[in-house]
Design a protein around this motif. Structure first.
Motif, PDB file in Angstrom:
ATOM      1  N   THR A  29       0.833  -1.211   0.000  1.00  0.00           N
ATOM      2  CA  THR A  29       0.000   0.000   0.000  1.00  0.00           C
ATOM      3  C   THR A  29       0.861   1.251   0.000  1.00  0.00           C
ATOM      4  OG1 THR A  29      -1.747  -1.161   1.206  1.00  0.00           O
ATOM      5  CG2 THR A  29      -1.801   1.241   1.270  1.00  0.00           C
ATOM      6  N   HIS A  30       2.000   1.200   0.682  1.00  0.00           N
ATOM      7  CA  HIS A  30       2.874   2.357   0.827  1.00  0.00           C
ATOM      8  C   HIS A  30       3.813   2.547  -0.368  1.00  0.00           C
ATOM      9  CE1 HIS A  30       2.440   1.825   5.481  1.00  0.00           C
ATOM     10  NE2 HIS A  30       1.366   2.367   4.932  1.00  0.00           N
ATOM     11  N   ALA A  31       3.983   1.533  -1.194  1.00  0.00           N
ATOM     12  CA  ALA A  31       4.947   1.625  -2.296  1.00  0.00           C
ATOM     13  C   ALA A  31       4.494   2.616  -3.365  1.00  0.00           C
ATOM     14  CB  ALA A  31       5.149   0.251  -2.924  1.00  0.00           C
ATOM     15  N   ALA A  32       5.453   3.334  -3.954  1.00  0.00           N
ATOM     16  CA  ALA A  32       5.158   4.077  -5.175  1.00  0.00           C
ATOM     17  C   ALA A  32       4.796   3.057  -6.249  1.00  0.00           C
ATOM     18  CB  ALA A  32       6.375   4.898  -5.594  1.00  0.00           C
ATOM     19  N   ASN A  33       3.868   3.412  -7.118  1.00  0.00           N
ATOM     20  CA  ASN A  33       3.365   2.406  -8.057  1.00  0.00           C
ATOM     21  C   ASN A  33       3.102   3.043  -9.420  1.00  0.00           C
ATOM     22  OD1 ASN A  33       2.170   0.249  -9.337  1.00  0.00           O
ATOM     23  ND2 ASN A  33       0.350   0.209  -8.043  1.00  0.00           N
ATOM     24  N   TYR A  34       3.822   2.549 -10.427  1.00  0.00           N
ATOM     25  CA  TYR A  34       3.670   3.035 -11.798  1.00  0.00           C
ATOM     26  C   TYR A  34       3.313   1.902 -12.761  1.00  0.00           C
ATOM     27  CZ  TYR A  34       5.805   7.193  -9.822  1.00  0.00           C
ATOM     28  OH  TYR A  34       6.056   8.294  -9.035  1.00  0.00           O
ATOM     29  N   THR A  35       2.732   0.827 -12.225  1.00  0.00           N
ATOM     30  CA  THR A  35       2.363  -0.309 -13.071  1.00  0.00           C
ATOM     31  C   THR A  35       1.012  -0.108 -13.751  1.00  0.00           C
ATOM     32  OG1 THR A  35       1.231  -1.492 -11.281  1.00  0.00           O
ATOM     33  CG2 THR A  35       3.619  -1.867 -11.512  1.00  0.00           C
ATOM     34  N   GLY A  36       0.187   0.780 -13.204  1.00  0.00           N
ATOM     35  CA  GLY A  36      -1.176   0.941 -13.702  1.00  0.00           C
ATOM     36  C   GLY A  36      -2.158  -0.024 -13.079  1.00  0.00           C
ATOM     37  N   HIS A  37      -1.660  -0.851 -12.156  1.00  0.00           N
ATOM     38  CA  HIS A  37      -2.501  -1.851 -11.495  1.00  0.00           C
ATOM     39  C   HIS A  37      -2.199  -1.870  -9.997  1.00  0.00           C
ATOM     40  CE1 HIS A  37      -3.770  -3.756 -15.320  1.00  0.00           C
ATOM     41  NE2 HIS A  37      -2.552  -3.423 -15.725  1.00  0.00           N
ATOM     42  N   ALA A  38      -3.168  -2.294  -9.210  1.00  0.00           N
ATOM     43  CA  ALA A  38      -2.940  -2.462  -7.778  1.00  0.00           C
ATOM     44  C   ALA A  38      -1.850  -3.513  -7.568  1.00  0.00           C
ATOM     45  CB  ALA A  38      -4.230  -2.894  -7.078  1.00  0.00           C
ATOM     46  N   PRO A  39      -0.904  -3.274  -6.676  1.00  0.00           N
ATOM     47  CA  PRO A  39       0.241  -4.178  -6.524  1.00  0.00           C
ATOM     48  C   PRO A  39      -0.138  -5.519  -5.911  1.00  0.00           C
ATOM     49  CG  PRO A  39       0.298  -2.489  -4.841  1.00  0.00           C
ATOM     50  CD  PRO A  39      -0.814  -2.118  -5.783  1.00  0.00           C
ATOM     51  N   ARG A  40       0.518  -6.561  -6.368  1.00  0.00           N
ATOM     52  CA  ARG A  40       0.292  -7.899  -5.855  1.00  0.00           C
ATOM     53  C   ARG A  40       1.474  -8.786  -6.244  1.00  0.00           C
ATOM     54  NH1 ARG A  40      -4.819 -10.586  -8.178  1.00  0.00           N
ATOM     55  NH2 ARG A  40      -3.567 -12.478  -8.154  1.00  0.00           N
ATOM     56  N   MET A  41       1.538  -9.982  -5.631  1.00  0.00           N
ATOM     57  CA  MET A  41       2.574 -10.959  -5.949  1.00  0.00           C
ATOM     58  C   MET A  41       2.053 -12.340  -5.604  1.00  0.00           C
ATOM     59  SD  MET A  41       5.414 -11.447  -7.357  1.00  0.00           S
ATOM     60  CE  MET A  41       6.737 -12.634  -7.492  1.00  0.00           C
ATOM     61  N   ALA A  42       2.530 -13.322  -6.312  1.00  0.00           N
ATOM     62  CA  ALA A  42       2.025 -14.683  -6.154  1.00  0.00           C
ATOM     63  C   ALA A  42       2.362 -15.257  -4.777  1.00  0.00           C
ATOM     64  CB  ALA A  42       2.608 -15.581  -7.244  1.00  0.00           C
ATOM     65  N   LYS A  43       1.385 -15.966  -4.189  1.00  0.00           N
ATOM     66  CA  LYS A  43       1.584 -16.791  -2.996  1.00  0.00           C
ATOM     67  C   LYS A  43       2.292 -16.033  -1.879  1.00  0.00           C
ATOM     68  CE  LYS A  43       1.645 -21.076  -5.687  1.00  0.00           C
ATOM     69  NZ  LYS A  43       0.245 -21.389  -5.344  1.00  0.00           N
ATOM     70  N   MET A  44       1.723 -14.903  -1.503  1.00  0.00           N
ATOM     71  CA  MET A  44       2.314 -14.111  -0.427  1.00  0.00           C
ATOM     72  C   MET A  44       2.354 -14.883   0.888  1.00  0.00           C
ATOM     73  SD  MET A  44       0.971 -10.211  -0.730  1.00  0.00           S
ATOM     74  CE  MET A  44       1.512  -9.145  -2.063  1.00  0.00           C
ATOM     75  N   ASP A  45       3.410 -14.656   1.650  1.00  0.00           N
ATOM     76  CA  ASP A  45       3.534 -15.257   2.971  1.00  0.00           C
ATOM     77  C   ASP A  45       2.803 -14.417   4.013  1.00  0.00           C
ATOM     78  OD1 ASP A  45       4.943 -17.610   2.569  1.00  0.00           O
ATOM     79  OD2 ASP A  45       6.884 -16.596   2.555  1.00  0.00           O
ATOM     80  N   ASP A  46       2.457 -15.055   5.119  1.00  0.00           N
ATOM     81  CA  ASP A  46       1.904 -14.359   6.262  1.00  0.00           C
ATOM     82  C   ASP A  46       3.042 -13.657   7.005  1.00  0.00           C
ATOM     83  OD1 ASP A  46      -0.780 -14.419   8.072  1.00  0.00           O
ATOM     84  OD2 ASP A  46       1.020 -14.306   9.330  1.00  0.00           O
ATOM     85  N   PRO A  47       2.838 -12.416   7.463  1.00  0.00           N
ATOM     86  CA  PRO A  47       3.934 -11.707   8.133  1.00  0.00           C
ATOM     87  C   PRO A  47       4.405 -12.357   9.423  1.00  0.00           C
ATOM     88  CG  PRO A  47       1.875 -10.467   8.271  1.00  0.00           C
ATOM     89  CD  PRO A  47       1.649 -11.573   7.290  1.00  0.00           C
ATOM     90  N   SER A  48       3.605 -13.227  10.012  1.00  0.00           N
ATOM     91  CA  SER A  48       3.986 -13.819  11.294  1.00  0.00           C
ATOM     92  C   SER A  48       5.298 -14.594  11.206  1.00  0.00           C
ATOM     93  CB  SER A  48       2.874 -14.730  11.814  1.00  0.00           C
ATOM     94  OG  SER A  48       2.657 -15.820  10.935  1.00  0.00           O
ATOM     95  N   ILE A  49       5.561 -15.240  10.062  1.00  0.00           N
ATOM     96  CA  ILE A  49       6.789 -16.032   9.981  1.00  0.00           C
ATOM     97  C   ILE A  49       8.025 -15.129   9.940  1.00  0.00           C
ATOM     98  CG2 ILE A  49       5.611 -17.960   8.870  1.00  0.00           C
ATOM     99  CD1 ILE A  49       7.002 -17.189   6.244  1.00  0.00           C
ATOM    100  N   VAL A  50       7.866 -13.943   9.380  1.00  0.00           N
ATOM    101  CA  VAL A  50       8.988 -13.004   9.332  1.00  0.00           C
ATOM    102  C   VAL A  50       9.177 -12.341  10.691  1.00  0.00           C
ATOM    103  CG1 VAL A  50       9.993 -11.036   8.118  1.00  0.00           C
ATOM    104  CG2 VAL A  50       8.487 -12.617   6.897  1.00  0.00           C
ATOM    105  N   VAL A  51       8.076 -11.996  11.344  1.00  0.00           N
ATOM    106  CA  VAL A  51       8.151 -11.450  12.703  1.00  0.00           C
ATOM    107  C   VAL A  51       8.866 -12.431  13.618  1.00  0.00           C
ATOM    108  CG1 VAL A  51       6.780 -10.855  14.742  1.00  0.00           C
ATOM    109  CG2 VAL A  51       6.136  -9.955  12.480  1.00  0.00           C
ATOM    110  N   ASP A  52       8.496 -13.700  13.540  1.00  0.00           N
ATOM    111  CA  ASP A  52       9.137 -14.720  14.373  1.00  0.00           C
ATOM    112  C   ASP A  52      10.632 -14.830  14.058  1.00  0.00           C
ATOM    113  OD1 ASP A  52       6.727 -15.254  15.578  1.00  0.00           O
ATOM    114  OD2 ASP A  52       6.317 -17.072  14.419  1.00  0.00           O
ATOM    115  N   ALA A  53      10.990 -14.724  12.780  1.00  0.00           N
ATOM    116  CA  ALA A  53      12.396 -14.804  12.388  1.00  0.00           C
ATOM    117  C   ALA A  53      13.197 -13.627  12.936  1.00  0.00           C
ATOM    118  CB  ALA A  53      12.516 -14.864  10.870  1.00  0.00           C
ATOM    119  N   ILE A  54      12.605 -12.424  12.907  1.00  0.00           N
ATOM    120  CA  ILE A  54      13.291 -11.248  13.438  1.00  0.00           C
ATOM    121  C   ILE A  54      13.493 -11.393  14.943  1.00  0.00           C
ATOM    122  CG2 ILE A  54      13.053  -8.774  13.879  1.00  0.00           C
ATOM    123  CD1 ILE A  54      11.583  -8.568  11.176  1.00  0.00           C
ATOM    124  N   VAL A  55      12.456 -11.830  15.641  1.00  0.00           N
ATOM    125  CA  VAL A  55      12.558 -12.003  17.092  1.00  0.00           C
ATOM    126  C   VAL A  55      13.621 -13.039  17.440  1.00  0.00           C
ATOM    127  CG1 VAL A  55      11.326 -12.792  19.146  1.00  0.00           C
ATOM    128  CG2 VAL A  55      10.201 -11.237  17.531  1.00  0.00           C
TER     129      VAL A  55
END
Length: 310
Positions: free
Chosen positions: A201-227
């Motif tokens: 949502t915060h990214a600058a975007n010049y694609t002409g489309h709402a941003p997305r990416m295949a098979k997004m991960d849940d943020p919890s696994i990254v939060v756990d990795a940082i901790v």
């Protein structure tokens, strides 16, 4: 089961703490008894998060910070030491993006991505490591991306900045070995796959489309990795099965992996609903997106369902 007792009373600076990984890590670290210092541009959001943490019995301090300003980062470090006496862990988490074909993105937007994602990380690393060497201990956690290893179409300057993050982390670890500081001072790099956070949502975007990416991960696994890294940082840590698979594939078949990644990014970009060009939060913070999750997967499901009905 992970023993989190070592985090109790640790002083941990978390940049980018107003949303996404930073917010999730700050909340969990505070729950585990750490003193968390929250840094971001949105001071009102940070103040609300501090209130939530203290109401739950935790310890938190908010310091409004634009990491692209070296004086602000130095002030963040000084404020932390003045309040708590030391810094045990510094989490360099801030990251902004500019989506689109390289030539369609204004050059000032590319420059801003580098100012925040790489120069801002350098400022944080410099402030942290000077204090770690003075106190003879400390962990620096740099949040990179799988883009640190696998460049991705539509994210040229973002991917370049994250590759620079990994290179810097590797170099810092070698310099710490040369000085003999590597026993008590370590640098780890977290490398997630695409994750459903407000980053999109915060990214600058010049694609002409709402941003997305295949098979997004849940943020919890990254939060756990940082901790976990706050207790035992690993030099390079792809997070989740998709990030590990992409990293391995790129090591074995770099050209093929890059072409497949570009094709996936291109296909996904075309699936998003039409959207106007925007600078996002590159230059000024936006009120939207203050949670850990970004709601991108839900939107993608709606877009896919609409396309299937056509």
């Amino acid at each position: 089961m992970t023993d989190y007792q070592n985090l109790k009373n640790k002083v941990i600076v978390v940049t980018g703490a107003s949303s996404g990984f930073g917010r999730g890590a700050a909340e969990k670290l505070a729950d585990l008894g750490a003193h968390v210092v929250l840094a971001a541009r949105r001071t009102d959001v940070l103040d609300e998060l501090v209130s939530e943490i203290t109401r739950s019995g935790g310890s938190a301090l908010a310091v409004g910070t634009d990491v692209s300003d070296p004086a602000a980062v130095s002030r963040l470090a000084d404020t932390t030491v003045k309040r708590f006496g030391r810094i045990d862990v510094w989490v360099n988490n801030v990251g902004v993006g500019a989506l689109g074909m390289f030539w369609d993105i204004p050059i000032e937007d590319h420059a801003r991505v580098i100012d925040v994602n790489f120069k801002g990380l350098i400022y944080g690393a410099h402030a942290a490591l000077r204090r770690f060497r003075a106190q003879e201990s400390g962990f620096l956690i740099n949040v990179g991306s799988i883009d640190s290893e696998v460049p991705l179409a539509y994210q040229s300057s973002y991917a370049a900045s994250k590759a620079a993050v990994l290179s810097l982390s590797r170099t810092l670890n070698e310099e710490l070995r040369l000085t003999g500081d590597n026993e008590n001072i370590r640098v780890g790099t977290i490398m997630p796959w695409a994750v459903d956070t407000p980053w999109w949502t915060h990214a600058a975007n010049y694609t002409g489309h709402a941003p997305r990416m295949a098979k997004m991960d849940d943020p919890s696994i990254v939060v756990d990795a940082i901790v976990a890294a706050c207790m035992n940082p690993r030099e390079e840590q792809p997070v989740g099965p998709k990030a590990r698979a992409a990293n391995l594939s790129h090591n074995l078949f770099p050209d093929l992996t890059e072409r497949l990644s570009a094709k996936i990014a291109d296909t996904e970009a075309e699936k998003g609903r039409p959207a106007p060009h925007t600078t996002g939060s590159l230059y000024e913070p936006m009120p939207e997106g203050v949670g850990v999750e970004g709601g991108i997967r839900e939107r993608m499901q709606r877009e896919d369902a609409a396309q299937n009905e056509q």
